[in-house]
Design a protein around this motif. Structure first.
Motif, PDB file in Angstrom:
ATOM      1  N   ALA A  36       1.307  -1.212  -0.246  1.00 43.80           N
ATOM      2  CA  ALA A  36      -0.050  -0.030   0.086  1.00 43.80           C
ATOM      3  C   ALA A  36       1.328   1.471  -0.485  1.00 43.80           C
ATOM      4  CB  ALA A  36      -0.862   0.273   1.182  1.00 43.80           C
ATOM      5  N   ASP A  37       0.268   2.526  -0.182  1.00 40.73           N
ATOM      6  CA  ASP A  37       1.199   3.065  -0.734  1.00 40.73           C
ATOM      7  C   ASP A  37       0.992   4.269   0.703  1.00 40.73           C
ATOM      8  OD1 ASP A  37      -1.329   4.579  -1.216  1.00 40.73           O
ATOM      9  OD2 ASP A  37      -0.609   6.617  -1.335  1.00 40.73           O
ATOM     10  N   THR A  38       1.524   5.812   1.260  1.00 40.72           N
ATOM     11  CA  THR A  38       1.571   6.242   2.550  1.00 40.72           C
ATOM     12  C   THR A  38       1.271   7.240   2.391  1.00 40.72           C
ATOM     13  OG1 THR A  38       3.748   6.320   1.815  1.00 40.72           O
ATOM     14  CG2 THR A  38       4.002   4.914   2.880  1.00 40.72           C
ATOM     15  N   ARG A  39       0.596   7.875   0.778  1.00 39.09           N
ATOM     16  CA  ARG A  39      -0.077   9.148   1.238  1.00 39.09           C
ATOM     17  C   ARG A  39      -1.401   9.291   1.728  1.00 39.09           C
ATOM     18  NH1 ARG A  39       0.147  11.831  -4.273  1.00 39.09           N
ATOM     19  NH2 ARG A  39       2.524  12.148  -3.661  1.00 39.09           N
ATOM     20  N   LEU A  40      -1.841  10.375   2.415  1.00 37.57           N
ATOM     21  CA  LEU A  40      -2.889  10.320   2.933  1.00 37.57           C
ATOM     22  C   LEU A  40      -3.264  12.015   2.565  1.00 37.57           C
ATOM     23  CD1 LEU A  40      -4.928   9.760   5.774  1.00 37.57           C
ATOM     24  CD2 LEU A  40      -3.576  11.109   7.005  1.00 37.57           C
ATOM     25  N   SER A  41      -4.653  11.612   2.219  1.00 40.74           N
ATOM     26  CA  SER A  41      -4.599  13.041   1.289  1.00 40.74           C
ATOM     27  C   SER A  41      -6.512  13.201   1.776  1.00 40.74           C
ATOM     28  CB  SER A  41      -5.137  13.075  -0.308  1.00 40.74           C
ATOM     29  OG  SER A  41      -4.156  12.347  -1.139  1.00 40.74           O
ATOM     30  N   SER A  42      -6.462  14.846   1.243  1.00 40.98           N
ATOM     31  CA  SER A  42      -7.817  15.173   1.308  1.00 40.98           C
ATOM     32  C   SER A  42      -8.472  16.190   0.503  1.00 40.98           C
ATOM     33  CB  SER A  42      -8.409  15.682   2.907  1.00 40.98           C
ATOM     34  OG  SER A  42      -9.224  16.698   3.211  1.00 40.98           O
ATOM     35  N   GLY A  43      -8.758  15.724  -0.749  1.00 37.61           N
ATOM     36  CA  GLY A  43      -9.456  16.306  -1.650  1.00 37.61           C
ATOM     37  C   GLY A  43      -7.852  16.688  -2.538  1.00 37.61           C
TER      38      GLY A  43
ATOM     39  N   GLU B  34      -5.590  18.234  -1.600  1.00 36.38           N
ATOM     40  CA  GLU B  34      -3.864  18.329  -0.258  1.00 36.38           C
ATOM     41  C   GLU B  34      -3.320  16.848   0.352  1.00 36.38           C
ATOM     42  OE1 GLU B  34      -5.854  20.240   3.699  1.00 36.38           O
ATOM     43  OE2 GLU B  34      -6.415  22.683   1.875  1.00 36.38           O
ATOM     44  N   ILE B  35      -2.795  16.823   0.711  1.00 38.78           N
ATOM     45  CA  ILE B  35      -1.936  15.972   0.573  1.00 38.78           C
ATOM     46  C   ILE B  35      -1.798  16.324   2.337  1.00 38.78           C
ATOM     47  CG2 ILE B  35       0.747  14.724   1.246  1.00 38.78           C
ATOM     48  CD1 ILE B  35       0.537  15.277  -2.333  1.00 38.78           C
ATOM     49  N   LEU B  36      -2.135  15.042   2.791  1.00 41.05           N
ATOM     50  CA  LEU B  36      -2.632  15.877   4.562  1.00 41.05           C
ATOM     51  C   LEU B  36      -0.828  15.026   5.682  1.00 41.05           C
ATOM     52  CD1 LEU B  36      -6.023  15.336   5.783  1.00 41.05           C
ATOM     53  CD2 LEU B  36      -4.669  16.917   5.259  1.00 41.05           C
ATOM     54  N   SER B  37      -0.817  14.058   5.165  1.00 36.56           N
ATOM     55  CA  SER B  37       0.362  12.975   5.298  1.00 36.56           C
ATOM     56  C   SER B  37       1.148  12.684   3.842  1.00 36.56           C
ATOM     57  CB  SER B  37       0.299  12.360   6.508  1.00 36.56           C
ATOM     58  OG  SER B  37       1.471  11.345   7.085  1.00 36.56           O
ATOM     59  N   ARG B  38       2.672  11.969   3.874  1.00 40.25           N
ATOM     60  CA  ARG B  38       3.325  11.106   3.898  1.00 40.25           C
ATOM     61  C   ARG B  38       4.059  10.159   3.553  1.00 40.25           C
ATOM     62  NH1 ARG B  38       4.718  14.577  -1.444  1.00 40.25           N
ATOM     63  NH2 ARG B  38       4.300  16.683  -0.867  1.00 40.25           N
TER      64      ARG B  38
ATOM     65  N   ASP C 116       4.186   8.581  -2.491  1.00 43.44           N
ATOM     66  CA  ASP C 116       4.970   9.001  -2.339  1.00 43.44           C
ATOM     67  C   ASP C 116       6.160   8.085  -1.482  1.00 43.44           C
ATOM     68  OD1 ASP C 116       4.459  11.836  -1.138  1.00 43.44           O
ATOM     69  OD2 ASP C 116       2.505  11.143  -0.630  1.00 43.44           O
ATOM     70  N   ALA C 117       5.720   7.178  -1.545  1.00 50.05           N
ATOM     71  CA  ALA C 117       6.142   5.331  -0.628  1.00 50.05           C
ATOM     72  C   ALA C 117       5.214   4.409  -0.832  1.00 50.05           C
ATOM     73  CB  ALA C 117       7.523   5.311   0.325  1.00 50.05           C
ATOM     74  N   VAL C 118       5.537   3.253  -1.378  1.00 49.78           N
ATOM     75  CA  VAL C 118       4.654   1.917  -1.358  1.00 49.78           C
ATOM     76  C   VAL C 118       5.301   1.519   0.287  1.00 49.78           C
ATOM     77  CG1 VAL C 118       6.279   1.055  -2.920  1.00 49.78           C
ATOM     78  CG2 VAL C 118       3.945  -0.102  -2.547  1.00 49.78           C
TER      79      VAL C 118
END
Length: 303
Positions: free
Chosen positions: A116-123, A125-129, A281-283
């Motif tokens: 799984a990738d490690t990106r956390l988004s909202s719309g 916006e990237i909230l965390s990588r 970002d990363a997997v």
């Protein structure tokens, strides 16, 4: 008060004064209001048949009232009509938030690979990588979840509690097929207010064979050669159909080693990241075997 269904006399189609008060029928007035605000209005009932009401229309705003008294206007912030002719203010709230992410699981003869990738988004916006979407439930079973971060966290907590209760009662960890059934039951219990989580489950069964389970939102599941979920699902499944399931190919299908599958997973996430803004970002890759779980992190592009 006089009520009548008859249209007012001497009514002109247009008035040179945009604020002039004219008369129209109750039905046509309410139809005009409905056509402007898109909502059904509260009907006015009386015991004497239809009603005749005064209407003022300036080409943009429709006001309904009586002659010399202040009128209730359809236009926002002009007058108060207690929801009779003006649609009530509507506020919307959704308990769900789509935080993106992609998961992928592939089973082999004596292993399973889940990533799984490690990106956390909202719309936009990237909230965390650096947010892990993989959650080991036992030493032979890993849950991958994309979707709403809060629902994923809650689901993980519920599953962890159930796993601990089982371990205390039976003095052993739960087998992977049993975990798959438990996850299906847990999702089904919430079918009327589902967890907004897209899940894949990967591990090895009691025979040491790789096992991957695919789920829908309310717990229906099946064991499959591979499974993908999340925002990049549509990019990964066609590729996996070709290289894992070997569909529509004439060359001989062979068993892939875990290292080969890991390289396929890396290429697949690079492909998904090119087309899906929520994947990147990363997997994080986990290789599950009978003797434990091996982890690997592969960097993706960060834009």
């Amino acid at each position: 008060v006089h009520f009548s269904l008859e249209p007012a006399r001497n009514q002109t189609p247009t008035s040179p004064n945009p604020h002039a008060t004219t008369m129209t029928s109750f039905l046509s007035a309410t139809a005009a209001v409905r056509s402007r605000n898109g909502e059904k209005c509260l009907p006015i009932h009386n015991s004497e048949g239809g009603a005749t009401i005064s209407v003022s229309f300036d080409g943009q705003n429709l006001a309904i009232g009586t002659g010399k008294y202040p009128t209730a206007s359809y236009h926002d912030d002009v007058g108060i009509d207690h929801g009779i002719t003006q649609a009530p203010w509507e506020r919307r709230f959704s308990p769900y938030e789509f935080n993106g992410g992609t998961t992928l699981a592939i089973s082999g003869k004596d292993y399973a690979v889940v990533a799984a990738d490690t990106r956390l988004s909202s719309g936009y916006e990237i909230l965390s990588r650096n947010i892990s979407k993989l959650h080991p439930l036992t030493e032979k079973c890993v849950l991958g979840s994309a979707g709403c971060k809060t629902d994923v966290d809650q689901l993980r907590s519920v599953l962890d509690i159930k796993m601990k209760v089982y371990a205390h009662n039976h003095r052993k960890p739960m087998a992977t097929p049993s975990v798959a059934q438990m996850l299906g039951n847990t999702l089904y219990y919430k079918r009327f207010f589902p967890y907004y989580a897209f899940n894949v489950l990967a591990g090895v069964d009691s025979e040491g064979k790789g096992a991957v389970y695919s789920y829908d939102a309310i717990g229906s599941f099946e064991r499959t050669p591979f499974s993908a979920s999340g925002s990049g699902q549509s990019f990964l499944i066609p590729l996996m159909d070709n290289v894992i399931s070997h569909k529509n190919r004439l060359d001989e299908k062979r068993d892939l080693e875990a290292e080969e599958v890991v390289e396929i997973v890396k290429d697949a996430f690079i492909t998904a990241g090119e087309r899906d803004i929520y994947t990147g970002d990363a997997v994080e890759i986990m290789i599950i075997r009978s003797d434990g779980i091996q982890k690997e992190l592969f960097q993706l592009k960060a834009d």
